[in-house]
Design a protein around this motif. Sequence first.
Motif, PDB file in Angstrom:
ATOM      1  N   ASN A 190      10.283 -16.134  -2.315  1.00  0.00           N
ATOM      2  CA  ASN A 190      10.243 -15.365  -1.074  1.00  0.00           C
ATOM      3  C   ASN A 190       8.880 -14.718  -0.892  1.00  0.00           C
ATOM      4  N   VAL A 191       8.414 -14.751   0.328  1.00  0.00           N
ATOM      5  CA  VAL A 191       7.107 -14.154   0.611  1.00  0.00           C
ATOM      6  C   VAL A 191       7.187 -13.310   1.880  1.00  0.00           C
ATOM      7  N   GLY A 192       6.625 -12.113   1.782  1.00  0.00           N
ATOM      8  CA  GLY A 192       6.471 -11.260   2.954  1.00  0.00           C
ATOM      9  C   GLY A 192       4.987 -10.956   3.090  1.00  0.00           C
ATOM     10  N   GLY A 193       4.378 -11.424   4.166  1.00  0.00           N
ATOM     11  CA  GLY A 193       2.932 -11.245   4.322  1.00  0.00           C
ATOM     12  C   GLY A 193       2.612 -10.153   5.320  1.00  0.00           C
ATOM     13  N   GLU A 194       2.049  -9.050   4.826  1.00  0.00           N
ATOM     14  CA  GLU A 194       1.630  -7.972   5.740  1.00  0.00           C
ATOM     15  C   GLU A 194       0.258  -8.346   6.280  1.00  0.00           C
ATOM     16  N   GLN A 195       0.125  -8.328   7.594  1.00  0.00           N
ATOM     17  CA  GLN A 195      -1.097  -8.822   8.235  1.00  0.00           C
ATOM     18  C   GLN A 195      -1.895  -7.679   8.852  1.00  0.00           C
ATOM     19  N   ASN A 322       0.445  -9.923   0.075  1.00  0.00           N
ATOM     20  CA  ASN A 322       1.389 -11.022  -0.096  1.00  0.00           C
ATOM     21  C   ASN A 322       2.487 -10.582  -1.067  1.00  0.00           C
ATOM     22  N   ASN A 323       3.645 -10.214  -0.499  1.00  0.00           N
ATOM     23  CA  ASN A 323       4.760  -9.768  -1.339  1.00  0.00           C
ATOM     24  C   ASN A 323       5.541 -10.985  -1.804  1.00  0.00           C
ATOM     25  N   TRP A 324       5.772 -11.065  -3.104  1.00  0.00           N
ATOM     26  CA  TRP A 324       6.285 -12.320  -3.709  1.00  0.00           C
ATOM     27  C   TRP A 324       7.461 -12.017  -4.630  1.00  0.00           C
ATOM     28  N   SER A 325       8.526 -12.763  -4.468  1.00  0.00           N
ATOM     29  CA  SER A 325       9.657 -12.604  -5.391  1.00  0.00           C
ATOM     30  C   SER A 325      10.430 -13.915  -5.510  1.00  0.00           C
ATOM     31  N   LEU A 326      11.367 -13.946  -6.434  1.00  0.00           N
ATOM     32  CA  LEU A 326      12.182 -15.146  -6.666  1.00  0.00           C
ATOM     33  C   LEU A 326      13.650 -14.791  -6.467  1.00  0.00           C
ATOM     34  N   ASN A 434       0.382   2.528  -6.347  1.00  0.00           N
ATOM     35  CA  ASN A 434      -1.021   2.487  -6.699  1.00  0.00           C
ATOM     36  C   ASN A 434      -1.676   1.568  -5.683  1.00  0.00           C
ATOM     37  N   ARG A 435      -2.604   2.109  -4.911  1.00  0.00           N
ATOM     38  CA  ARG A 435      -3.159   1.352  -3.795  1.00  0.00           C
ATOM     39  C   ARG A 435      -4.377   0.509  -4.166  1.00  0.00           C
ATOM     40  N   THR A 436      -4.884   0.707  -5.377  1.00  0.00           N
ATOM     41  CA  THR A 436      -6.110  -0.017  -5.696  1.00  0.00           C
ATOM     42  C   THR A 436      -5.844  -1.291  -6.477  1.00  0.00           C
ATOM     43  N   ASN A 444      10.861  -4.487  -6.649  1.00  0.00           N
ATOM     44  CA  ASN A 444      11.585  -5.733  -6.920  1.00  0.00           C
ATOM     45  C   ASN A 444      10.788  -6.945  -6.463  1.00  0.00           C
ATOM     46  N   LYS A 445       9.475  -6.761  -6.374  1.00  0.00           N
ATOM     47  CA  LYS A 445       8.587  -7.842  -5.924  1.00  0.00           C
ATOM     48  C   LYS A 445       7.181  -7.550  -6.409  1.00  0.00           C
ATOM     49  N   PHE A 446       6.354  -8.574  -6.465  1.00  0.00           N
ATOM     50  CA  PHE A 446       4.937  -8.367  -6.746  1.00  0.00           C
ATOM     51  C   PHE A 446       4.166  -8.436  -5.445  1.00  0.00           C
ATOM     52  N   GLU A 447       3.282  -7.480  -5.278  1.00  0.00           N
ATOM     53  CA  GLU A 447       2.475  -7.446  -4.059  1.00  0.00           C
ATOM     54  C   GLU A 447       1.050  -7.842  -4.426  1.00  0.00           C
ATOM     55  N   PHE A 448       0.648  -9.022  -3.994  1.00  0.00           N
ATOM     56  CA  PHE A 448      -0.704  -9.531  -4.259  1.00  0.00           C
ATOM     57  C   PHE A 448      -1.568  -9.107  -3.080  1.00  0.00           C
TER      58      PHE A 448
HETATM   59  P1  ADP Z   1       4.981  -1.420   1.982  1.00  0.00           P
HETATM   60  O1  ADP Z   1       4.712  -1.945   0.612  1.00  0.00           O
HETATM   61  O2  ADP Z   1       3.783  -1.520   2.896  1.00  0.00           O
HETATM   62  O3  ADP Z   1       5.631  -0.106   2.026  1.00  0.00           O
HETATM   63  P2  ADP Z   1       7.508  -2.845   2.341  1.00  0.00           P
HETATM   64  O4  ADP Z   1       8.029  -2.396   1.039  1.00  0.00           O
HETATM   65  O5  ADP Z   1       8.312  -2.529   3.543  1.00  0.00           O
HETATM   66  O6  ADP Z   1       6.020  -2.396   2.667  1.00  0.00           O
HETATM   67  O7  ADP Z   1       7.359  -4.397   2.267  1.00  0.00           O
HETATM   68  C1  ADP Z   1       6.303  -5.048   2.805  1.00  0.00           C
HETATM   69  C2  ADP Z   1       6.608  -6.514   2.892  1.00  0.00           C
HETATM   70  O8  ADP Z   1       7.275  -6.947   1.720  1.00  0.00           O
HETATM   71  C3  ADP Z   1       7.526  -6.882   4.045  1.00  0.00           C
HETATM   72  O9  ADP Z   1       7.045  -8.082   4.600  1.00  0.00           O
HETATM   73  C4  ADP Z   1       8.839  -7.082   3.365  1.00  0.00           C
HETATM   74  O10 ADP Z   1       9.715  -7.917   4.076  1.00  0.00           O
HETATM   75  C5  ADP Z   1       8.384  -7.715   2.076  1.00  0.00           C
HETATM   76  N1  ADP Z   1       9.403  -7.695   1.028  1.00  0.00           N
HETATM   77  C6  ADP Z   1      10.339  -6.776   0.787  1.00  0.00           C
HETATM   78  N2  ADP Z   1      11.140  -7.161  -0.229  1.00  0.00           N
HETATM   79  C7  ADP Z   1      10.673  -8.373  -0.648  1.00  0.00           C
HETATM   80  C8  ADP Z   1      11.070  -9.285  -1.654  1.00  0.00           C
HETATM   81  N3  ADP Z   1      12.095  -9.066  -2.448  1.00  0.00           N
HETATM   82  N4  ADP Z   1      10.346 -10.413  -1.782  1.00  0.00           N
HETATM   83  C9  ADP Z   1       9.304 -10.670  -0.990  1.00  0.00           C
HETATM   84  N5  ADP Z   1       8.895  -9.843  -0.032  1.00  0.00           N
HETATM   85  C10 ADP Z   1       9.569  -8.704   0.147  1.00  0.00           C
END
Ligand code: ADP
Length: 696
Positions: A190-195, A322-326, A434-436, A444-448
């Motif tokens: 699963n990917v959630g891309g913040e643009q 790029n939020n990434w999970s399985l 941690n923003r840096t 529950n996900k890795f944010e790249f």
């Molecule tokens: P922020 O980190 O900016 O507070 P959010 O936690 O709301 O933002 O998530 C940002 C993005 O991560 C959104 O696109 C959201 O849908 C996505 N996201 C949330 N949970 C997951 C998940 N389990 N796997 C992948 N992406 C996810």
Amino acid sequence: MTNKITDIFGCMVFNDDVMRERLPKEVYKSLTRTIATGKHIDPTIADVVANAMKDWAVEKGATHYTHWFQPLTGVTAEKHDAFISPVGTCKVVMEFSGKELIRGESDASSFPSGGLRATFEARGYTAWDPASYAFVKDGTLYIPTAFCSYTGEALDAKTPLLRSMDAINTQALRILRLFGDSTSNHVDVNVGGEQEYFIIDKAMYDRRKDLVYAGRTLFGAPAPKGQELEDHYFGPLKTRIAAFMSDLDEALWRMGINSKTKHNEAAPAQHELAPIYANANIAVDQNLLIMEYMKKIAEKHRLVCLLHEKPYAGVNGSGKHNNWSLTAGGKNLLDPGKTPAENRQFLLILAAVLKAVDDYQELLRVSVAHAGNDHRLGANEAPPAIISIFVGEELNTIIDSIVDGTAYKGAKKAMMDLGIPTIPVFRKDTTDRNRTSPLAFTGNKFEFRMPGSSQNIAFPNTVLNTAVAESFRQFADRIEQAEDREKEIARVIRETFAAHRRILFDGNGYSDEWEREAARRGLRNLKTSVDAYFTFMEPKNVALFSSFGVMNEVEMRSREEIFFENYSKIINIEALTMIVMASRDYIPAVEGYIAYIADAAAKKRAVCEDVSCAVERDIIRRLSELNGQAYSAVQRLRDVETQAASIADVKDRATCYCNRVLPVMEELRRAVDEMETLTASANWPVPTYGDMMFRV
Ligand code: ADP
Ligand code: MG
């Protein structure tokens, strides 16, 4: 917003609902099985699907169809064909066959192939990707496709991504089996891309050749105000921006894109949009559509959307988190649960990610390396060029206790009480943000956070998927063969944490101390894109991609060539744009202003012989000096640019652009930016930073 969201959502998408309604039951079942499991499609159903798609698309106003694909240009490509087919000599019918749906053939010679395809073998194929829904846009039925050469090599970003999703699916299932899961039959990424993006007024944009040609400002003195007051981040939306965002949301909802969050970002005129996450393949396609719609809808509002990583110096640039999970069977495998210390499956998966990121730091760095992103990564801005992972205090403590063999005491679930009776007490998260950090575990996900705002996120995800698949493969190989699997799992977790703990970092990623500390830990610090590209073909990377069939050596080599090529082309365009702007706009404007002042001084003297001309003399002297510097920098830039452009070897050429052309560009900019601060507003030929960022 005049329409109800629930009525319009997905109305232009040939999605599951439409398929169920319009396809014969057996065909629908067969197609959804392919979509859900990634298994081969039954070719005999293609004609039926094609016809249903066409009928539906025509009802939505479509006259054409196109195979939509992602060549290695970074943007999407499309060629439209009408559905018409002649009947007799003066009539047509609307037709679309299974063959046309499944396969497209085109001349691929004008797309970058990195030497993969000689011009005499120009044939390229596009192949229907049933896992990403077709849609109607502007009177055309869009069919997402993969793009390959006549000899079968991937010429696009989608094909390796799909292969990597297949690789991680296979290996992750082996891990799940080790924990007694015998029912899951698919692991999904699963990917959630913040643009992030900037908005500028169209009239100002049109007057800046650098924005038009290069997508970023190549000149510009800082405005008196930047982002220091931190008043823009999450600030109220300006009316014009709010109207744009509202139109954008509506357009995206129609396309079935879950546009969820929108807000102002840190820099003036910078904003963000985040959709709800989706399957990686779909998320990538949707992100490409989001970028396209941002540009298109902005135009309607006489605005321009800037997707470049660094449109303006001195304020934050734009990325794409790029939020990434399985997930397996709807369950998130990266969810630590209430007691992560006892959740061995979670810990093993966490260990796999740590190992993957540590082992393939270079590849991850390459996956986000392009000329635009060099202004963010490692350039005093989030995140640094050194790859590290933030997991937060709770997981850090767990990892330490596992490696050191000490008891884990558990995190305190603190409650937040603001001391105001009317505000309810709530539970705090166990970790702060941690923003840096380049890669952060966020619950529950890795944010790249390294990908640039303009890039296709297919490749970063391809690398993540494949690297983690490799960790899983090694773990499964070991554990499956062990006599005592329970013990072996514990051993793998401990050994992996011990070996890869160095990739964890919770501190300030911008600091110089971190650079020194990272060097001590042996982490790679690949400062520029060119530095990163040189690591791409390292044997371990070739082994990784080829062992999973994600990319063979030939496909990698072609990408390597495109990386270097593209870098040189971008710097070349920037250098030429600077030369044009300096020679034809700035230098003449300053000359004109000097003449104007000289004229003013002479006129003053004519009226009053002993009047002081100290101001004029001062300004003329300084501006003449700076204009001289600018002029000389232009000459040198011409020379060094010509020299760089003439280098035959792609790697040497890119190195020359990076090490020799960029510094002269900076010198030229410095002279011009100072002249801007000394020249009358009326005489300055282009809008200033203040105009562009604050007058939207
Ligand atoms: P922020 O980190 O900016 O507070 P959010 O936690 O709301 O933002 O998530 C940002 C993005 O991560 C959104 O696109 C959201 O849908 C996505 N996201 C949330 N949970 C997951 C998940 N389990 N796997 C992948 N992406 C996810
Ligand atoms: Mg986020």
